[in-house]
Design an enzyme around this catalytic site. Structure first.
Site, short mmCIF file in Angstrom:
data_model
loop_
_atom_site.label_atom_id
_atom_site.label_comp_id
_atom_site.label_asym_id
_atom_site.label_seq_id
_atom_site.Cartn_x
_atom_site.Cartn_y
_atom_site.Cartn_z
N TRP A 74 -2.96 -13.96 23.54
CA TRP A 74 -2.77 -13.89 22.08
C TRP A 74 -1.67 -14.91 21.79
CZ3 TRP A 74 1.06 -12.53 18.49
CH2 TRP A 74 0.60 -12.18 17.21
N GLY A 101 4.33 -11.83 27.13
CA GLY A 101 5.72 -11.84 26.68
C GLY A 101 6.16 -13.23 26.26
N HIS A 509 5.13 -0.43 -13.44
CA HIS A 509 6.18 -1.43 -13.27
C HIS A 509 5.66 -2.69 -12.59
CE1 HIS A 509 8.92 1.57 -14.71
NE2 HIS A 509 8.44 2.43 -13.82
#
Ligand code: G6P
Length: 613
Positions: A74, A101, A509
């Site tokens: 990844w 890592g 809001h």
């Protein structure tokens, strides 16, 4: 996130490694690779894309060998392509390494290695590590395990690694710091993986590698573990609770829908031995053993990421209502870096499905350093967070494979609710009557979820109407506000439709400006808790022609009539509504994503277990 598999034994490694990579696909990745030692050769094959792309690439190539390592990447450093995929060769192509890592000081190390004549073909921090190992090995004339040990002493960052060496078909060296690694122990064979899913079909005997430990797996010999500072450790073999059927789809088209449908069972599992409806009691061992810490706590800080953070918000509502202890819910990534005030009489609850989320793990460490007592709520048994907390409680939802969390979320909410009730009972801040009512109701939740799941086909049908949408708003109040956040997260994760969750009254809001006949608004308008006020909010949407999908309580007429579509759920105690109201929202997100043709189980760019910060 990245996945590691390794094998050494008497079988052919390739099929085991490929199967292992497929089991790890759920973690999320964008390229894959494999290294095998066959005779004198060290073969490395890599491909961008899926494991199936790697298999096509390796077709007709030499895939022989009884030792190998494999990886799903990844991307962090460098784009996802074949060059950046792991395994990485060292300069001489004698060593191959896979790594999960981040090596934080890679740039500095790289400069030093360049001065020694090393060149780099990828953009990765991983290639720097294998070059460093080779440089140390050659210049110090040490063996592979020693070179790995020396190299790791120079590394700043997080890693789980595995290395093999050409001409050394009998040894894999692996190590971890901050990124999980587990060894499966078979008969004259070892399996290595970043989590137990690739291992479970071969053996249920595992050794979880500890922080800063190096494991040496040798053919037909005992495994050896030592720390990077050279202290020998005795491997501790544990038995895996996971079963193979939990890792298969069991007739469902996707893991996510299987896991949604599993929730009556997973919540029963989560409550088993803990909620005793006959005795009207709840028992959580992790709480009982540390009762004083909870009773003395002046404040509770919940730290988590993603879906677990949403569960934490529901936990806050329940703990504050029943136990009257102030609760703060923090994103782990913010908490760990923003110099938070942590007092020794604070109690920190870390929530994590995987138990490996880097930011939550770091938040745990920070809180520990500041003297707080840490209670972990995790799903994966033996993961880093439960190993690093003082006490805790497993959610027992079983392996969750779909990247979008469903059953783990409801199990987390269940555990938090049980905890809130137990603290409240001990502190006498909840009435006996309410406590008994909720305990009884908890026992009914699995059956009520089964009822809700019967509406799956209808939800699938009307989900088709909403695939056009670019945006969704989810609204809820009180306990249903976090449910709205979680519903919106589910939709954006898997369908790529932008969705926002809001407290219903906050709509005025800002988000009300977005409402038009194009805009679907999902409103959780259950009878328990501020129903009338939510009805007013719905009127405001209606007046602006917004399209309404509502989640209502069985028997509701008013909101149903105002809605374009509505899904009803059985009535329950207010604090338990999230356990029911989440289910239709999971189904809605799932079906919209399926109709849009999205990869539901592995959504783009997402990872199941985020082991980098
Ligand atoms: C990733 C996953 C989410 C999860 C989050 C936290 O983003 O895709 O589903 O909620 O990490 O993970 P944890 O394992 O700590 O609960």
């Amino acid at each position: 996130m990245c996945g590691i598999v390794g094998y050494i034994g008497n079988q052919q490694a390739y099929p085991i490694l490929i199967k292992g990579l497929q089991r790890l696909e759920y973690r999320g990745y964008d390229s894959a690779g494999i290294a095998l030692i066959h005779g004198e050769k060290l073969n490395v094959y890599k491909a961008k894309g899926k494991v199936s792309d790697l298999v096509s690439f390796a077709e007709q190539k030499d895939i022989e060998g009884t030792i190998g390592i494999a990886h799903t990447r990844w991307a962090t450093h460098g784009e996802p392509n074949q060059v950046n995929a792991h395994p990485h060769f060292s300069q001489s192509e004698e060593l191959a390494l896979i790594h999960n890592g981040i090596i934080e000081n890679y740039a500095l190390l790289k400069e030093g290695l360049k001065e020694h004549g090393y060149t780099f073909s990828s953009d990765t921090d991983t290639e720097v590590l294998i070059q460093l190992i080779e440089y140390i090995k050659k210049s110090n004339k040490v063996n592979l395990a020693q070179a790995v040990q020396l190299a790791l002493n120079e590394v700043v960052g997080a890693y789980a690694i595995a290395v093999i060496e050409k001409g050394q078909p009998d040894i894999i060296v692996a190590a971890r710091k901050g990124s999980p690694l587990v060894v499966g122990v078979g008969d004259d064979e070892f399996f290595l993986a970043s989590d137990a899913t690739p291992i479970v079909e071969f053996t249920n005997r595992v050794v979880y590698i500890g922080e800063e430990e190096i494991v040496v797996l040798r053919r037909n010999k005992e495994m050896r573990i030592k720390t990077i500072s050279n202290i020998e450790k005795t491997p501790e073999i544990k038995e895996l609770e996971m079963t193979l059927s939990q890792l298969e789809k069991g007739g469902f088209p996707h893991f996510m829908i299987k896991e949604i449908f599993e929730q009556p069972k997973t919540l029963s599992d989560s409550m088993r031995g803990r909620v005793n409806v006959e005795e009207n009691n709840i028992k959580l061992a992790g709480f009982i053993d540390n009762k004083e810490k909870f009773l003395k706590a002046k404040r509770i800080i919940i730290t988590a990421c993603g879906t677990s953070w949403h569960a934490g918000l529901i936990g806050k509502y329940a703990i504050e209502e029943f136990a009257r202890i102030p609760v703060e819910v923090e994103y782990s990534s913010e908490f760990r870096y923003r110099k938070p005030v942590i007092n020794p009489d604070d109690l920190v609850i870390a929530i994590s499905q995987s138990g490996e989320t880097a930011d939550t793990l770091a938040a745990v460490e920070l809180a520990k350093e500041n003297g707080a007592f840490i209670f972990g709520i995790c799903n994966v048994v033996g993961a880093s967070i439960p190993r690093n907390t003082h006490s805790g409680c497993y959610t027992h939802a079983g392996p969750e494979i779909g990247v979008a969390s469903t059953k783990a979320f409801t199990a987390q909410v269940t555990v938090l609710t049980m905890l809130a009730l137990m603290i409240g009972k001990e502190k006498a801040t909840i009435t006996e009557e309410l406590y008994l009512k909720i305990v009884h109701e908890l026992g009914q939740i699995p059956a009520k979820i089964t009822e809700i799941l019967k509406q799956d086909a209808r939800i699938a049908e009307f989900a088709k109407t909403f695939t056009y949408a670019q945006n969704f708003i989810y609204l809820g109040r009180g306990y249903n506000f976090p449910v709205a956040l979680e519903g919106a997260l589910k939709l954006k994760e898997i369908s790529y439709i932008h969705a926002e969750g809001y407290p219903a009254a906050e709509m005025k809001h800002g988000p009300i400006a977005l409402i038009s006949q194009e805009m679907p608004v999902v409103v959780i308008a259950t009878s328990a808790g501020m129903y009338e006020k939510v009805v007013s909010n719905i009127q405001e949407i209606k007046a602006r022609k917004g399209r309404i999908i509502s989640v209502v309580t069985d028997g509701d007429v008013v909101v149903k009539n105002l809605s374009d579509y509505s899904i009803s759920i059985p009535d329950t105690e207010e604090c338990l509504v999230p356990l029911l109201a989440s289910i239709p929202l999971q189904l809605l997100a799932y079906h919209i994503a399926v109709v849009k043709g999205c990869n539901v189980d592995q959504p783009r760019n997402l990872a199941k277990s985020v082991t980098v910060e």
